[in-house]
Motif scaffolding. Sequence first.
Motif, PDB file in Angstrom:
ATOM      1  N   THR A   1     -20.054  77.550  -1.898  1.00  0.00           N
ATOM      2  CA  THR A   1     -19.187  77.903  -0.893  1.00  0.00           C
ATOM      3  C   THR A   1     -19.103  77.013   0.128  1.00  0.00           C
ATOM      4  O   THR A   1     -20.113  77.029   1.218  1.00  0.00           O
ATOM      5  CB  THR A   1     -19.825  79.382  -0.474  1.00  0.00           C
ATOM      6  N   PRO A   2     -18.154  75.984   0.273  1.00  0.00           N
ATOM      7  CA  PRO A   2     -18.395  75.235   1.392  1.00  0.00           C
ATOM      8  C   PRO A   2     -18.275  75.798   2.748  1.00  0.00           C
ATOM      9  O   PRO A   2     -17.793  76.883   2.924  1.00  0.00           O
ATOM     10  CB  PRO A   2     -17.120  74.316   1.143  1.00  0.00           C
ATOM     11  N   VAL A   3     -18.675  75.118   3.952  1.00  0.00           N
ATOM     12  CA  VAL A   3     -18.874  75.696   4.980  1.00  0.00           C
ATOM     13  C   VAL A   3     -17.459  76.199   5.744  1.00  0.00           C
ATOM     14  O   VAL A   3     -17.604  77.273   6.621  1.00  0.00           O
ATOM     15  CB  VAL A   3     -19.649  74.557   6.041  1.00  0.00           C
ATOM     16  N   VAL A   4     -16.512  75.516   5.364  1.00  0.00           N
ATOM     17  CA  VAL A   4     -15.304  76.352   5.904  1.00  0.00           C
ATOM     18  C   VAL A   4     -14.862  77.565   5.316  1.00  0.00           C
ATOM     19  O   VAL A   4     -14.303  78.470   6.132  1.00  0.00           O
ATOM     20  CB  VAL A   4     -13.965  75.315   5.460  1.00  0.00           C
TER      21      VAL A   4
ATOM     22  N   LYS B   1      -9.766  71.127  11.985  1.00  0.00           N
ATOM     23  CA  LYS B   1      -9.040  70.416  13.118  1.00  0.00           C
ATOM     24  C   LYS B   1      -8.738  68.969  12.523  1.00  0.00           C
ATOM     25  O   LYS B   1      -7.618  68.546  12.453  1.00  0.00           O
ATOM     26  CB  LYS B   1      -9.940  69.990  14.435  1.00  0.00           C
ATOM     27  N   LEU B   2      -9.452  68.382  11.450  1.00  0.00           N
ATOM     28  CA  LEU B   2      -9.223  67.120  10.532  1.00  0.00           C
ATOM     29  C   LEU B   2      -8.104  67.563   9.953  1.00  0.00           C
ATOM     30  O   LEU B   2      -7.149  66.869   9.745  1.00  0.00           O
ATOM     31  CB  LEU B   2     -10.467  66.964   9.686  1.00  0.00           C
ATOM     32  N   ALA B   3      -7.909  68.618   9.143  1.00  0.00           N
ATOM     33  CA  ALA B   3      -6.796  68.880   8.396  1.00  0.00           C
ATOM     34  C   ALA B   3      -5.599  69.153   9.135  1.00  0.00           C
ATOM     35  O   ALA B   3      -4.481  68.688   8.625  1.00  0.00           O
ATOM     36  CB  ALA B   3      -7.152  70.476   7.629  1.00  0.00           C
ATOM     37  N   ASP B   4      -5.713  69.671  10.481  1.00  0.00           N
ATOM     38  CA  ASP B   4      -4.576  69.727  11.457  1.00  0.00           C
ATOM     39  C   ASP B   4      -3.915  68.507  11.721  1.00  0.00           C
ATOM     40  O   ASP B   4      -2.979  68.010  11.766  1.00  0.00           O
ATOM     41  CB  ASP B   4      -4.737  70.572  12.517  1.00  0.00           C
ATOM     42  N   SER B   5      -5.059  67.360  12.040  1.00  0.00           N
ATOM     43  CA  SER B   5      -4.564  66.053  12.427  1.00  0.00           C
ATOM     44  C   SER B   5      -3.912  65.350  11.208  1.00  0.00           C
ATOM     45  O   SER B   5      -2.805  64.656  11.455  1.00  0.00           O
ATOM     46  CB  SER B   5      -5.731  65.282  12.534  1.00  0.00           C
ATOM     47  N   LEU B   6      -4.328  65.659   9.949  1.00  0.00           N
ATOM     48  CA  LEU B   6      -3.558  64.806   8.640  1.00  0.00           C
ATOM     49  C   LEU B   6      -2.222  65.603   8.690  1.00  0.00           C
ATOM     50  O   LEU B   6      -1.309  64.871   8.354  1.00  0.00           O
ATOM     51  CB  LEU B   6      -4.312  65.178   7.576  1.00  0.00           C
TER      52      LEU B   6
ATOM     53  N   LEU C   1      -9.944  72.646   1.455  1.00  0.00           N
ATOM     54  CA  LEU C   1     -10.047  74.093   1.925  1.00  0.00           C
ATOM     55  C   LEU C   1      -9.324  74.304   3.353  1.00  0.00           C
ATOM     56  O   LEU C   1      -8.657  75.201   3.483  1.00  0.00           O
ATOM     57  CB  LEU C   1     -11.491  74.572   2.211  1.00  0.00           C
ATOM     58  N   GLY C   2      -9.563  73.271   4.456  1.00  0.00           N
ATOM     59  CA  GLY C   2      -8.979  73.350   5.406  1.00  0.00           C
ATOM     60  C   GLY C   2      -7.603  73.205   5.538  1.00  0.00           C
ATOM     61  O   GLY C   2      -6.713  74.205   6.242  1.00  0.00           O
TER      62      GLY C   2
ATOM     63  N   ALA D   1     -19.081  72.847  12.623  1.00  0.00           N
ATOM     64  CA  ALA D   1     -18.792  72.027  11.448  1.00  0.00           C
ATOM     65  C   ALA D   1     -17.375  72.613  11.056  1.00  0.00           C
ATOM     66  O   ALA D   1     -16.604  71.675  10.658  1.00  0.00           O
ATOM     67  CB  ALA D   1     -19.781  72.386  10.623  1.00  0.00           C
ATOM     68  N   ALA D   2     -17.160  74.061  10.758  1.00  0.00           N
ATOM     69  CA  ALA D   2     -15.950  74.151  10.107  1.00  0.00           C
ATOM     70  C   ALA D   2     -14.837  73.975  10.888  1.00  0.00           C
ATOM     71  O   ALA D   2     -13.805  73.581  10.485  1.00  0.00           O
ATOM     72  CB  ALA D   2     -16.111  75.780   9.662  1.00  0.00           C
TER      73      ALA D   2
END
Length: 238
Positions: free
Chosen positions: A210-213, A227-232, A13-14, A221-222
């Motif tokens: 409905t995931p937290v994002v 931020k993890l998505a941006d890192s990848l 989702l991110g 948490a979201a």
Amino acid sequence: GVGKSTVAANLALGLAATGRSVGLLDADIYGPSQQLMMGSEDGPTGDPSGKIHPVDTAGGVKVMSFGYIVDADQPVIWRGPMLQKALEQFVGDVLWGELDDLIVDLPPGTGDVALTLCQNLPLGGVVIVTTPQDVALIDARKSLHMFRKLEVPVLGIVENMANYTCPECGHQEHVFGSGGGRRTAEDLDVPLLGEIPIDPGIASGGDSGTPVVLQYPDSAAAKAFTKLADSLIGLEES
């Protein structure tokens, strides 16, 4: 039990939130959960050609899970060749379309599913999910070494359940210990991609579909997942 499915769903989702076309393949055939976590229990539709359309979910992620095929209460008692055939169909017979990212939610361990995927998909990389405690880190290390032996790039480690912040006083508690993911990343010479806090919204979001994002996009948490998505994305662009 370290939260691989939770991380996979929220990471997908991110990534989708940045405008990317994202698919989520639930490859945990013995314990599928993405059909519940992504709020998409109606299931996929067929195509006259015999192919399958993945389920379009809120947030724009296309999902395919074995949970659409079997009853949730029925155990899957299959040997390796049957697992391999099912995974090959999930990859080859699903009309994913043009994707920027396909996130694959793997089962625990270093067994048939991971081996089959490594043999049948040109994997761009693997993200190791762990919690800070030593018992979880043992399995994380084994998985990391397996993927290295199979010549799959290890993109880094995500430490889930890293800490809990009291909403009343702001005190931060490391429920499962602290720094385990960072130490392991340093020992094995891979990046620590992110630290995901303990948040009741993560669990309730997964249970409600409905995931937290999506449900609490402004929560810590979201933001950790985005931020993890941006890192990848940054790793891919570099």
